[in-house]
Design a protein around this motif. Sequence first.
Motif, short mmCIF file in Angstrom:
data_model
loop_
_atom_site.label_atom_id
_atom_site.label_comp_id
_atom_site.label_asym_id
_atom_site.label_seq_id
_atom_site.Cartn_x
_atom_site.Cartn_y
_atom_site.Cartn_z
N MET A 198 -79.03 -3.81 7.61
CA MET A 198 -77.89 -3.88 6.33
C MET A 198 -78.14 -4.01 5.02
N HIS A 199 -79.53 -3.97 4.64
CA HIS A 199 -79.69 -3.84 3.24
C HIS A 199 -79.56 -2.37 2.84
N GLU A 200 -79.23 -2.03 1.53
CA GLU A 200 -79.01 -1.02 1.03
C GLU A 200 -80.41 -0.46 0.46
N VAL A 201 -80.83 1.07 0.99
CA VAL A 201 -82.23 1.33 0.71
C VAL A 201 -81.66 2.73 -0.21
N SER A 202 -82.56 3.05 -1.04
CA SER A 202 -82.30 4.57 -1.69
C SER A 202 -83.19 5.52 -0.96
N PRO A 203 -82.39 6.61 -0.84
CA PRO A 203 -83.12 7.74 -0.09
C PRO A 203 -84.66 8.09 -0.51
N PRO A 204 -85.41 8.56 0.28
CA PRO A 204 -86.79 9.05 -0.02
C PRO A 204 -86.47 10.30 -1.24
N PRO A 205 -87.56 10.06 -2.04
CA PRO A 205 -87.57 11.08 -3.16
C PRO A 205 -87.42 12.55 -2.80
#
Length: 112
Positions: A94-101
Amino acid sequence: MVLLHDTDEVRRALFDLDYPAAKEAVVACAERNRAAPEVVKALRALPLGEYANEAEVLRSIPLDPAAPRQRTPAERNEQARKTRHGHPGVAEHMHEVSPPPIEEELGETWGR
């Protein structure tokens, strides 16, 4: 907020506490054992909830960064893990994560 110099005083104040224990029981135990006022005040600042063991209580207490004794390596690692992964009790998915570069650079459909 009260910053403690170390966790030894808290350990002594909670030596006879039965776990799991709610925050109110933690504070009551410290008061019953005549803990120092700064210990009781720090325990009153704990987040509401139930603590499974002494380690959970100790990890939740703010320590004075200028004090000579700091958290043990295990306590620091646990605190860092909580900081990286957000609030305890929230499922990791449920944590928001940024997409891989690479995905940011090439767009969402780069590998499809």
